[in-house]
Design a protein around this motif. Sequence first.
Motif, PDB file in Angstrom:
ATOM      1  N   VAL A   1      40.835  48.365  35.034  1.00 13.63           N
ATOM      2  CA  VAL A   1      39.822  49.394  34.850  1.00 13.63           C
ATOM      3  C   VAL A   1      38.652  48.865  34.027  1.00 13.63           C
ATOM      4  CG1 VAL A   1      39.369  51.641  33.803  1.00 13.63           C
ATOM      5  CG2 VAL A   1      41.515  51.256  35.030  1.00 13.63           C
ATOM      6  N   ALA A   2      38.964  48.241  32.890  1.00 15.63           N
ATOM      7  CA  ALA A   2      37.925  47.719  32.006  1.00 15.63           C
ATOM      8  C   ALA A   2      38.518  46.611  31.153  1.00 15.63           C
ATOM      9  CB  ALA A   2      37.357  48.820  31.117  1.00 15.63           C
ATOM     10  N   ALA A   3      37.684  45.659  30.764  1.00 15.68           N
ATOM     11  CA  ALA A   3      38.150  44.555  29.932  1.00 15.68           C
ATOM     12  C   ALA A   3      37.036  44.154  28.973  1.00 15.68           C
ATOM     13  CB  ALA A   3      38.552  43.363  30.795  1.00 15.68           C
ATOM     14  N   ILE A   4      37.451  43.562  27.855  1.00 14.18           N
ATOM     15  CA  ILE A   4      36.500  43.095  26.854  1.00 14.18           C
ATOM     16  C   ILE A   4      37.020  41.802  26.259  1.00 14.18           C
ATOM     17  CG2 ILE A   4      37.562  44.438  24.985  1.00 14.18           C
ATOM     18  CD1 ILE A   4      34.672  44.941  23.929  1.00 14.18           C
ATOM     19  N   TYR A   5      36.095  40.873  25.994  1.00 14.09           N
ATOM     20  CA  TYR A   5      36.479  39.641  25.325  1.00 14.09           C
ATOM     21  C   TYR A   5      36.221  39.843  23.842  1.00 14.09           C
ATOM     22  CZ  TYR A   5      37.300  34.725  24.552  1.00 14.09           C
ATOM     23  OH  TYR A   5      37.833  33.542  24.128  1.00 14.09           O
TER      24      TYR A   5
ATOM     25  N   TYR B   1      48.150  54.508  32.001  1.00 17.05           N
ATOM     26  CA  TYR B   1      47.190  53.510  31.557  1.00 17.05           C
ATOM     27  C   TYR B   1      47.876  52.526  30.618  1.00 17.05           C
ATOM     28  CZ  TYR B   1      43.248  55.957  33.621  1.00 17.05           C
ATOM     29  OH  TYR B   1      42.371  56.522  34.515  1.00 17.05           O
ATOM     30  N   TYR B   2      47.653  51.246  30.887  1.00 14.43           N
ATOM     31  CA  TYR B   2      48.281  50.176  30.121  1.00 14.43           C
ATOM     32  C   TYR B   2      47.213  49.301  29.473  1.00 14.43           C
ATOM     33  CZ  TYR B   2      52.445  51.259  32.895  1.00 14.43           C
ATOM     34  OH  TYR B   2      53.504  51.888  33.501  1.00 14.43           O
ATOM     35  N   CYS B   3      47.476  48.888  28.254  1.00 15.58           N
ATOM     36  CA  CYS B   3      46.674  47.898  27.573  1.00 15.58           C
ATOM     37  C   CYS B   3      47.312  46.534  27.814  1.00 15.58           C
ATOM     38  CB  CYS B   3      46.656  48.229  26.081  1.00 15.58           C
ATOM     39  SG  CYS B   3      45.756  47.055  25.072  1.00 15.58           S
ATOM     40  N   ALA B   4      46.491  45.507  27.983  1.00 12.25           N
ATOM     41  CA  ALA B   4      47.003  44.168  28.231  1.00 12.25           C
ATOM     42  C   ALA B   4      46.132  43.149  27.520  1.00 12.25           C
ATOM     43  CB  ALA B   4      47.035  43.881  29.728  1.00 12.25           C
ATOM     44  N   ALA B   5      46.733  41.997  27.201  1.00 18.92           N
ATOM     45  CA  ALA B   5      46.012  40.932  26.522  1.00 18.92           C
ATOM     46  C   ALA B   5      46.414  39.581  27.090  1.00 18.92           C
ATOM     47  CB  ALA B   5      46.297  40.970  25.020  1.00 18.92           C
TER      48      ALA B   5
ATOM     49  N   PRO C   1      42.494  32.129  24.851  1.00 23.74           N
ATOM     50  CA  PRO C   1      41.083  32.460  25.108  1.00 23.74           C
ATOM     51  C   PRO C   1      40.648  32.011  26.500  1.00 23.74           C
ATOM     52  CG  PRO C   1      41.338  31.377  22.978  1.00 23.74           C
ATOM     53  CD  PRO C   1      42.619  31.180  23.727  1.00 23.74           C
ATOM     54  N   VAL C   2      41.022  32.733  27.530  1.00 33.76           N
ATOM     55  CA  VAL C   2      40.664  32.385  28.899  1.00 33.76           C
ATOM     56  C   VAL C   2      39.468  33.215  29.343  1.00 33.76           C
ATOM     57  CG1 VAL C   2      43.023  31.749  29.450  1.00 33.76           C
ATOM     58  CG2 VAL C   2      42.262  34.085  29.864  1.00 33.76           C
ATOM     59  N   ALA C   3      38.916  32.851  30.494  1.00 34.35           N
ATOM     60  CA  ALA C   3      37.817  33.633  31.067  1.00 34.35           C
ATOM     61  C   ALA C   3      38.292  35.053  31.336  1.00 34.35           C
ATOM     62  CB  ALA C   3      37.336  32.977  32.357  1.00 34.35           C
TER      63      ALA C   3
ATOM     64  N   GLU D   1      46.753  39.256  36.977  1.00 38.27           N
ATOM     65  CA  GLU D   1      47.598  38.086  36.767  1.00 38.27           C
ATOM     66  C   GLU D   1      47.206  37.233  35.560  1.00 38.27           C
ATOM     67  OE1 GLU D   1      46.113  38.964  39.633  1.00 38.27           O
ATOM     68  OE2 GLU D   1      45.126  37.267  40.603  1.00 38.27           O
ATOM     69  N   ILE D   2      46.041  37.434  34.981  1.00 37.44           N
ATOM     70  CA  ILE D   2      45.668  36.616  33.827  1.00 37.44           C
ATOM     71  C   ILE D   2      46.251  37.151  32.519  1.00 37.44           C
ATOM     72  CG2 ILE D   2      43.495  36.009  34.979  1.00 37.44           C
ATOM     73  CD1 ILE D   2      42.036  37.639  32.807  1.00 37.44           C
ATOM     74  N   PHE D   3      46.836  38.350  32.556  1.00 34.92           N
ATOM     75  CA  PHE D   3      47.315  38.986  31.333  1.00 34.92           C
ATOM     76  C   PHE D   3      48.795  38.740  31.134  1.00 34.92           C
ATOM     77  CE2 PHE D   3      43.421  40.927  30.245  1.00 34.92           C
ATOM     78  CZ  PHE D   3      42.776  41.168  31.451  1.00 34.92           C
ATOM     79  N   THR D   4      49.140  38.319  29.907  1.00 34.31           N
ATOM     80  CA  THR D   4      50.512  37.981  29.580  1.00 34.31           C
ATOM     81  C   THR D   4      51.232  39.115  28.861  1.00 34.31           C
ATOM     82  OG1 THR D   4      49.925  35.652  29.397  1.00 34.31           O
ATOM     83  CG2 THR D   4      51.959  36.346  28.292  1.00 34.31           C
TER      84      THR D   4
END
Length: 126
Positions: free
Chosen positions: A48-52, A95-99, A103-105, A111-114
Motif C-alpha cells: 500500500v505504502a512504503a517509506i525509507y 493491514y500489516y507493517c513490514a521492514a 538498507p535495500v532499495a 518479497e523484499i520484506f523480511t
Amino acid sequence: QVHLAESGGGSVQAGGSLRLSCAASASTYSRRCISWHRQVPGKEREGVAAIYTSANNRTYYADSVKGRFTISQDNAENTVYLQMNSLKPEDTAMYYCAATAFPVACSLLTEIFTYWGQGTQVTVSS
C-alpha cells in the motif's frame, strides 16, 4: 531482537479516516524500507505504502491509495504511521507493517520484506 507492532485499526464508515501505527525496535528501524501491506481472504497481499527511514524519507504509494493515504515517520519514536483518509469499503483488509532486513532499495514489492507484524484489521462500511 526484531519487533514490529501495529495499532490503530478499527471500523469506520466510508469517507472516514484512521491512522495506523507501526512501532519498530531500534535495530529494525534505521535506514530500512518500512511499509504497509494489506490482505483480504483469498487474495494476495499487496503493498500500500512504503517509506525509507532516512533523512530523505522517500515514499511510495500504490495507485489505489494515492491522494488518500499518507505514510510518515517519527524517528524519535521509531514509528511509522499510515494516515488513511477518504476510506472506501474496498480498503477493508488486514493491514500489516513490514521492514527490510538491510538498507535495500525501497519499493512495494512484498518479497523484499523480511520482518512482518501480526496485523491490524481495518473495516470500512458503506
